[in-house]
Design a protein around this motif. Structure first.
Motif: not given
Ligand code: CAA
Length: 288
Positions: A270-279, A284-285
């Motif tokens: 879900a994070l990946v789909r939201a474009g939240k890939l991390g640093r 990300g988290w």
């Protein structure tokens, strides 16, 4: 057994975060090293980032300015694989994690690189047996798997496939040691090799603890650091590696094993789909 093949010129294919730091590591160890990428822009970015990195190392007293200068003088950048492959003794492919792309690269390398050259892949998910045939020299093919950030992490997994020759293994181990790394030998291809299996087990448990409301992400990370002396907590580490990479590794592992326990985690996806890939994407988290 001593490897017979001296490595005199290194070629790294792919100028992303891994490939570029692998190349700088080789240059810092004294190897003339070429970084090849299909994108001129990616090569320019890599060159600038490596300059920044060595500037920081010099500023913090970890590297002499002269050594930095020597390493950069040994590095060159090219989009032209046909031109650079014939000079390479040791090739490390760190291109996009797609089998079709890697097969095409290994087929070209098989035609272009000198007959004695070793062809390694940095892939964490594609065992070299999948590309060995395309190269036409399967005995000289293995995985040489580095860890992020490459300049800092000592481990390199040398993974042999069933047809990798002993001489290739010995040369790969000796080459990794000559880079100042501490290589480990993985005797057969299992999904995730060793490091990502260990990391994945901790991540899986951390995700289950969070989903079960047992502790907050911050407290799970704090526990890993203060109780187990991990340098980073599992959520911080996922953000460093990249949540897209974490998700991709889980997909590849699941596809290989078919084990429901290896299925990709829904909250990471879900994070990946939201474009939240991390640093690398600023969030990300955690937010950066
Ligand atoms: N690139 C290069 N060097 C870096 C860096 C980066 N992205 N980030 C930090 N560093 C260097 C710093 O310059 C610093 O170097 P000096 O000590 O020589 O000055 C050193 O690392 C320590 O950095 P910091 O003081 O800023 O921060 P830290 O002490 O928290 O260390 C860390 C940062 C090295 C990343 C540390 O937290 C760590 O080891 N974390 C665990 C990393 C890990 O587990 N990596 C494996 C990931 S799995 C993988 O890569 C495989 C895969 O297939 C996905």
């Amino acid at each position: 057994m001593q490897p017979r093949t001296p490595v005199t010129r290194v070629l790294v294919i792919g100028a992303g975060a891994m490939g570029s730091q692998i190349a700088l590591t080789a240059a810092l160890a004294g190897y003339p090293t070429t970084v090849q990428d299909v994108s001129e822009c990616q090569l320019d970015d890599a060159a600038a980032q490596l300059r920044d990195r060595t500037d920081k190392m010099v500023a913090s007293g970890k590297l002499a300015a002269e050594q930095a200068g020597q390493a950069h003088a040994l590095l060159d950048f090219s989009t032209d694989l046909d031109a650079v492959a014939p000079a390479a003794d040791f090739v490390i492919e760190a291109a996009t994690e797609r089998l079709d792309i890697k097969e095409a690269i290994f087929a070209r390398l098989g035609r272009l690189a000198p007959p004695h050259a070793i062809l390694a892949t940095n892939s964490s998910t594609i065992g070299s047996s999948a590309v060995a045939g395309a190269s036409g020299r399967p005995g000289q093919v293995c995985n040489l798997h580095f860890f992020n950030p490459v300049l800092v992490m000592e481990c390199v997994e040398v993974v042999r496939h069933a047809g990798t020759s002993q001489e290739t293994v010995d040369t790969a181990l000796a080459f990794a040691r000559s880079l100042g790394k501490a290589p480990v030998l993985i005797n057969r291809e299992v999904p995730g090799f060793v490091a990502n299996r260990l990391m994945g087990a901790v991540q899986k448990e951390a995700l289950a603890l969070l989903a079960g409301g047992v502790a907050s992400m911050e407290d799970i990370d704090a526990t890993a650091k203060t109780a187990l002396r991990h340098p980073m907590g599992p959520f911080e580490l996922m953000d460093l590696v990249g949540l897209d990479v974490v998700d991709y590794i889980a997909q590849a592992t699941h596809a290989a094993t078919g084990d429901p326990a290896d299925a990709p985690d829904a909250s990471v996806a879900a994070l990946v789909r939201a474009g939240k890939l991390g640093r690398k994407s600023g969030a990300g988290w955690y937010s950066y």
